[in-house]
Design a protein around this motif. Structure first.
Motif, short mmCIF file in Angstrom:
data_model
loop_
_atom_site.label_atom_id
_atom_site.label_comp_id
_atom_site.label_asym_id
_atom_site.label_seq_id
_atom_site.Cartn_x
_atom_site.Cartn_y
_atom_site.Cartn_z
N ASN A 134 0.81 -1.22 0.00
CA ASN A 134 0.00 0.00 0.00
C ASN A 134 0.85 1.27 0.00
N VAL A 135 2.01 1.22 -0.61
CA VAL A 135 2.92 2.37 -0.71
C VAL A 135 2.65 3.11 -2.02
N ILE A 136 2.76 4.44 -1.99
CA ILE A 136 2.76 5.25 -3.20
C ILE A 136 4.17 5.79 -3.42
N VAL A 137 4.74 5.50 -4.59
CA VAL A 137 5.96 6.17 -5.05
C VAL A 137 5.48 7.04 -6.21
N ASN A 138 5.33 8.31 -5.95
CA ASN A 138 4.59 9.15 -6.88
C ASN A 138 5.46 9.65 -8.04
N ARG B 229 14.45 1.05 2.38
CA ARG B 229 13.32 0.23 2.82
C ARG B 229 12.14 1.16 3.08
N ILE B 230 11.05 0.91 2.39
CA ILE B 230 9.85 1.73 2.49
C ILE B 230 8.75 0.86 3.08
N ASN B 231 8.36 1.14 4.31
CA ASN B 231 7.40 0.29 5.00
C ASN B 231 5.96 0.58 4.57
N ASP B 232 5.02 -0.21 5.09
CA ASP B 232 3.62 -0.16 4.68
C ASP B 232 3.04 1.26 4.77
N HIS B 233 2.17 1.58 3.82
CA HIS B 233 1.30 2.76 3.83
C HIS B 233 2.06 4.08 3.74
N VAL B 234 3.29 4.05 3.26
CA VAL B 234 4.09 5.27 3.08
C VAL B 234 3.71 5.93 1.75
N HIS B 235 3.82 7.26 1.71
CA HIS B 235 3.62 8.02 0.48
C HIS B 235 4.88 8.85 0.22
#
Length: 207
Positions: free
Chosen positions: A125-129, A139-145
């Protein structure tokens, strides 16, 4: 590919719909809490409760809720439907540049022009915009934008639910704590504790 329903009818949802069309997905429609007209001929299905008329076996969901400094609604929606057995599709724009050595979790979204380098781990559920850049071993954990144009240098760790604003820069090895917010254009040179807001050049605590 299973048919898709997009949750949400706002700006972020439109960008995702555009990508899904480009990739040839069968889009059943989109939901939203406010009544909507169709988008490019894609039907508005009604409120989110309409999703439960469909079996989790017959489709996948795309989380179209964006987040500007607050990922809680997006997280809540994702967890609600996961608990009911639904799956979320990851959406990756064809212009994104992604190393084959990247791990991408369920429902992650990597938008147009983003760059993700080797040994990055992107959780669910990550957004890499748009045009964001994530270098090696992050490391990008859950629900990060990670907002448009943000840059993460190597070895950065972004904990659950954090938000990195548009055009922000995070230097190598930094940790951004759970639920924290990095303001647009900030330059982060020190670790950020959980549930804090930082802004400025160099970034400092605010609020």
């Amino acid at each position: 590919m299973k048919p898709v329903i997009v949750l949400g009818g706002g700006g972020h949802a439109k960008v995702l719909l555009d990508t899904l069309i480009l990739q040839g997905h069968n889009i059943l429609g989109f939901t939203d809490l406010q009544s909507q007209a169709s988008i490019w001929g894609i039907p508005y299905l009604g409120h989110d409760v309409e999703i439960e008329k469909f079996s989790p076996k017959d489709l996948v969901l795309v989380n179209g809720i964006g987040a500007v400094g607050n990922n809680s609604i997006r997280k809540k929606l994702f967890c609600f439907y996961k608990e009911r057995g639904y799956s979320f599709a990851s959406v990756i724009h064809p212009t994104a540049i992604i190393s084959p050595r990247v791990v991408i979790g369920e429902g992650a979204q990597i938008m147009a022009g983003a760059v993700v380098q080797a040994d990055v781990h992107i959780s669910g559920n990550v957004i890499v915009n748009t045009r964001a850049s994530i270098d090696h071993d992050c490391r990008i954990n859950d629900h990060v934008h990670i907002a448009p144009g943000a840059t993460l240098s190597g070895g950065v760790h972004i904990e659950e639910g954090a938000f990195v604003g548009a055009g922000a820069v995070v230097i190598q090895g930094i940790q951004i704590g759970t639920g924290s917010i990095v303001g647009a254009g900030a330059v982060v040179i020190k670790d950020v504790p959980k549930n804090r807001k930082v802004a400025g050049v160099p970034a400092h605590m605010i609020g």
